[in-house]
Design an enzyme around this catalytic site. Structure first.
Site, PDB file in Angstrom:
ATOM      1  N   GLU A  40      39.051  28.571  39.885  1.00 25.75           N
ATOM      2  CA  GLU A  40      38.744  28.467  38.460  1.00 25.75           C
ATOM      3  C   GLU A  40      38.823  29.800  37.724  1.00 25.75           C
ATOM      4  O   GLU A  40      38.838  29.844  36.495  1.00 25.75           O
ATOM      5  CB  GLU A  40      37.328  27.899  38.290  1.00 25.75           C
ATOM      6  N   ARG A  56      38.498  38.253  50.030  1.00 23.99           N
ATOM      7  CA  ARG A  56      39.662  38.193  50.911  1.00 23.99           C
ATOM      8  C   ARG A  56      40.626  37.107  50.446  1.00 23.99           C
ATOM      9  O   ARG A  56      40.201  35.994  50.131  1.00 23.99           O
ATOM     10  CB  ARG A  56      39.197  37.885  52.340  1.00 23.99           C
TER      11      ARG A  56
END
Lengths: 328, 731
Positions: B691, B614
């Site tokens: 990341e 989400r």
């Protein structure tokens, strides 16, 4: 940072003399003072002594020593008649630094050799007689021309490389009066005393740079760098090339990032003059240029890089190769 | 155990709530303070009478300090003390250490290691005195400074499945390639800094940290005091990238000096000290073997690496982490080996493992695709396993195919030339490249307090940090969404160890972990509100301060009856962590120009498509993706730590010498966010994003360079110096 006294000069005469280190933009000096690579006990602020105008001088221009780099690059006369100079200045540093840095200060900036910048290493430039840790160390940024066993540092600037191609001269004021030296002779090779970057003697300051009459031609400053933003040149090429009836009639060249001074080798220009541009001619001229080059290991790549960069610049300047060159 | 996440939450509750905050591209609430320069960072706290400390660093790579000539320095103007306490840190703490790292600065383990602290009235006095301090060393005779060719020890549990050698021998197409990547610095904008102030036996430390509940334990253990005596405050953090996961030299030194001097002490690392003393990403050597069968399916994957670290330091850059689950291939050999050298501690730097592991895996995949005659996208898509090889567990969710397909369409991949050197523009070769993105997902223990005030406003509290990523924004959005409170009435307080322990910022787990804790606290409050309203929780709708159910509409403040409602929500990783292979996925597309004469590579454009569960805030998520791609570009083209192998000193320890990409290096970047719901990942169906956008980005650049000029680069970064000797004739 070591403690220092600070004084502000209001006229040129106060700025001359050995009693204090002059500071103008401070973009390099302050960094070195923080690192304690430079430890002046007195600073003389020369920002308020004038010398900040660009004015006609004969057929040329006189650029005051305190003209900011940004102002010089933006000057309409400089942009029209000496585009090489404007481009070289804009290839260097960052907008913030160029707003502050001055013409004279730029010429006096010091090498960015990592060993010079770090206390605790041996550096003949910082501590005469101590040795040179750059030799045999990490030296990808270092000189391929004119290096000695005492020093392999490069002069890091861009503006001076253009000034060398333009055959500018430097006006100097000292206690014993004024003198003028060619920009090409202003910076030194390291020889046995690399702590001396240039020919200024104690107490002298630069008052202006004089540009000769405009020469026209195609003017290119090509800076080869690891990244497009704010980086010192791996190598750079300043070129003024004129073509007349298909032959090269002028080829004023200077090179940055390759020596302790802006590198000017008149033989290279001579080899081009009178000839029709061709890749073969350019390759021969480039071979002539790098003939005497000597790498230190880490910077060996600069030799073929300089060679190819010169060829690329000459092709762009003469329009051969059908190049639609876009400077990215 | 309470809060353990064992059963995937498939309710997708945040899709049914009605406040309209989740996913919205809201601005960060603290951004105005930051751009105006009034959000105080660690060093900007000014307790009265604060003294200034500057660290002294070693000029030898290994040995012992046998004399510090303190007296000379103590006689200098303003100098208050010189400290070389046994408790001061030689190394920074690794992420989640929770205990003191290696201490005692009388020994030297690497060039640039802190060995003393000089404290003075002013910063300039302290700096000058620190430089003036004469140190005598007993230097070690032989010191391992070059990791290459050293003997190694295992750094990570190897994965060996089947027989890779045989798979390689029988392969229809294979590659066997060796790559190198150079070390990276975190180089966060805010340097590591601490201001320490004691009141009796209680220490307050303003610092720059990522994981405060661990940092408290690390600091207390280092000082040999109980954690209850330590309060850390870290409301604003100017970037971490892993370097602030654990405490560093500044914190312990400031605390010791402040205690000794009886006044507050500030210690700020210089930029050079950040490079010299803070965890780096290890350089790597990586051998990639890929075996493809005649049908175009991977039969084997080998990924064997060496990395480096200081002796006994457990961290080994886990470059094989994504290789373990990304592609099929029954025969596997994955290993990370560790060389022990005298070089500043290596540790987590943004996307440890995948950042440089995916970088070479995805470059190798490109070479394999070319050999086998596949479009590189097709090769990847046909080699996605249905369950994790060797572990036989399903993927929680995986948007890799969607990322590759949607990315390809948006980028115009169909215009890519099938062979190199086919597009020339003046001096420049042009080419396109693609790579997959993958990064493991982690849920970490987290707690957060949510308090619905009697006036209907909302307060969210956690020691969760915001390192510039958007924690303040998304935690407020989750709480406001769950409890139907407009965002202007939500206050988020973070970065204070007196608050419940969030997950901290690291491993891209902060948003999903602490966000889940907030979610659970809100669920508990929702239950109470439903109870007071007398409706089943399923029927409750909260919006704009109103509770709506069964045709009734009641103001929430009426239900509160003049009292606040407060809950602490908790989450811990549980069975879903074991039962599913969890990762975020994506794809990169880029176009580069390579100068045929000078070997300069300039990025023309880049697109990334990413699926990470989400999307909590489309603005901050996009920013994270942009930042990740910039890191990938740096890893591809410019970033490398330099070391002098004669004495171990770092040779480019500032941002003039260590080249991160800046504005002129970054062209138009495009980000496509792929919405998905990953229930096994977290109760809010979110995964990590921070990341992800690094992991493989550099390979897309490398593959584009090949497509441009026909040169396969195996050594990163791909600087002109490295590329030039391989370039074809420019004419």
């Amino acid at each position: 940072m070591k403690f220092f006294d600070y004084a502000r000069a209001t006229e040129l005469s106060e700025a001359i003399g050995e009693f204090a280190k002059p500071i103008a933009g401070g973009t390099n000096l302050l960094d070195l003072m923080k690192l304690e690579v430079e430890t002046p006990s007195r600073l003389m602020d020369i920002n308020h002594i004038g010398l900040n105008e660009i004015s006609p001088h004969g057929d040329g221009l006189r650029i005051g020593a305190l003209v900011r780099n940004a102002d010089c690059a933006a000057d309409l006369r400089v942009r029209r008649d000496y585009p090489l100079l404007a481009r070289a200045i804009l290839a260097g540093a960052s907008p913030q630094l160029r707003n502050r840095a001055t013409t004279g200060g730029n010429l006096c900036q010091r090498t960015r050799c990592t060993y010079f910048m770090r206390l605790g290493t041996r550096c003949n430039k910082r501590e005469p007689g101590s040795g040179c840790d750059a030799i045999g160390g990490v030296n990808r940024d270092h000189a391929i021309f004119g290096a000695t066993e005492h020093c392999i540092a490069t002069y890091p600037g861009d503006m001076a490389v253009a000034l060398a191609a333009l055959d500018a001269s430097v006006q100097i004021e000292g206690i014993d009066g004024s003198r003028q030296v060619s920009l090409r002779d202003f910076h030194r090779l390291p020889d046995g005393d690399p702590h001396l970057d240039n020919v200024l003697t104690g107490g002298e300051i630069i008052t202006s740079v004089k540009l000769p009459a405009p020469v026209g031609g195609k003017q290119i400053y090509r800076k080869i760098r690891d990244r497009a933003s704010y980086a010192f040149a791996l190598v750079s090429v300043a070129a003024i090339v004129t073509l007349d009836q298909g032959r090269i009639t002028r080829a004023d060249l200077a090179f940055g990032g390759v020596a302790h001074k802006p590198w000017h080798d008149p033989a290279v220009g001579r080899a081009l003059i009178g000839n029709e541009p061709s890749d073969q001619l350019f390759s021969e001229a480039a071979d002539l240029l790098v003939n005497q080059a000597k790498g230190q290991g880490g910077n060996d790549f600069k030799i073929p890089l300089l060679r190819r960069s010169l060829i690329a610049v000459l092709r762009e300047a003469t329009g051969i190769g059908g190049n639609d060159v876009r400077n990215l | 155990m309470f809060g353990t996440y064992d059963i995937p939450d498939q309710r997708n509750l945040l899709d049914r709530t009605r406040q309209g905050l989740i996913g919205a591209p809201l601005e960060r609430p603290e951004s105005g303070l930051k751009v105006c320069g009034v959000a105080p960072y660690a060093a900007e706290h000014h307790p009265p009478n604060c003294a200034e400390g500057v660290l002294v660093t070693a000029t030898i790579p290994q040995g012992r300090v046998i004399a510090l000539h303190k007296d000379e320095v103590l006689a200098m103007p303003g100098v208050l003390g010189v400290f070389a306490d046994k408790r001061m840190l030689r190394r920074p703490a690794q992420g989640t250490a929770g205990k003191a790292p290696v201490q005692d600065v009388r020994a030297v383990e690497y060039h640039g290691q802190p060995i003393a602290l000089v404290v003075a009235e002013t910063f300039e006095q302290a700096t000058h005195a620190a430089k003036a301090l004469r140190v005598e060393y007993e230097a070690s005779a032989t010191v391992p400074l070059d990791p290459e060719g050293l003997e190694t020890e295992p750094g990570r549990k190897p994965v060996v499945l089947g027989d890779l050698d045989q798979a390689m021998a029988e392969a229809a197409h294979s590659v066997d390639l060796t790559f190198t990547t150079e070390g990276h610095a975190s180089a966060a904008m805010e340097p590591h800094a601490s201001v320490a102030e004691w009141q009796g036996d209680d220490l307050t430390l303003w610092g720059s940290f990522q994981m405060i509940s661990h940092n408290v334990k690390e600091l207390a253990d280092s000082l040999r005091i109980a954690p209850r005596h330590v309060r850390i405050r870290s409301a604003y953090v100017g970037g971490g990238f892993g370097s602030k996961l654990g405490i560093s030299h500044d914190a312990v030194a400031a605390a010791i000096a402040a205690r000794e001097l009886g006044r507050p002490v500030r210690v700020v690392l210089s930029r050079q000290q950040v490079f010299d003393t803070i965890t780096r990403r290890s350089e790597t050597g990586q051998r990639l073997r890929l075996a493809l069968d005649a049908g175009g399916y991977l039969a084997g994957i080998g990924h064997e690496a060496w990395v480096s670290n200081l002796p006994d330091e457990p961290f080994a850059e886990p470059v094989t982490q994504a290789t373990e689950f990304l592609y099929s291939g029954e025969n596997r050999k994955l290993a990370v080996n560790l060389a022990r050298i005298s070089r500043v501690t290596s540790g987590s730097v943004r996307a440890p493992g995948e950042a440089v592991g995916m970088q070479v895996l995805e470059a190798a995949m490109d070479e394999l695709a070319e050999k086998a005659g596949f479009d590189p996208i097709e090769l990847r898509k046909r080699n996605l396993p249905s369950s994790q090889p060797g572990k036989d567990r399903p993927y929680s969710s995986r948007m890799l195919i969607e990322a590759l397909d949607q990315g390809a369409r948006a980028f115009g991949w169909q215009d890519r030339k099938p062979r190199p050197c086919m597009t020339r523009e003046g001096e420049w070769w042009l080419g396109m490249g693609v790579a997959s993105a993958a990064r493991v997902n982690m849920l970490r223990p987290a707690a957060a307090r949510v308090r619905l005030e009697p006036d209907g406003s909302l307060r969210v509290q956690s020691d969760q940090t915001d390192i510039g990523t958007g924690s303040y924004a998304i935690l407020g959005q989750i709480a406001g969404e769950m409890l139907g409170v407009p965002i202007a009435r939500v206050t988020v307080e973070l970065g204070d160890s007196s608050l419940p322990s969030g997950a901290g910022s690291g491993g891209s787990f902060g948003a999903s972990s602490t966000g889940s804790a907030v979610f659970r606290a809100c669920e508990a409050i929702r239950d109470k509100l439903a109870h007071r309203l007398g409706v089943p929780i399923e029927a409750l709708e909260l919006r704009d301060g109103m509770a709506i159910a069964s045709g009734r509409e009641v103001a929430v403040i009426e239900l509160l009856r003049g009292e606040a409602m407060e809950e602490i929500g908790r989450i811990k990783p549980g069975k879903t962590d074991k039962d599913y292979a969890q990762a975020s996925y994506g794809a990169f597309f880029c176009e580069v120009a390579v100068n045929a004469f000078t070997a300069e590579t300039r990025l023309r454009r880049m697109l990334g498509a990413f699926g990470f569960g989400r999307v909590l805030n489309a603005r901050t998520a996009r920013s994270q993706c942009l930042g990740g791609m910039v890191w990938g570009i740096g890893s591809a083209l410019t970033e490398e730590l330099g070391f002098d192998l004669r004495d171990g000193q770092m040779t480019n320890h500032d941002l003039a010498g260590y080249h991160v990409p800046c504005h002129a290096d970054i062209p138009a970047l495009e980000v496509i966010l792929l919405e998905e719901r990953d229930a096994p990942a977290s109760p809010i169906q979110a995964k990590g994003v921070g990341e992800l956008a690094i992991c493989g980005a550099a390979a897309a650049v490398a593959n584009a360079i090949y497509n441009a000029c026909g040169v396969r680069m195996h050594d990163f970064p791909m600087t002109p110096a490295r590329l030039l000797p391989k370039l074809p004739d420019p004419f």
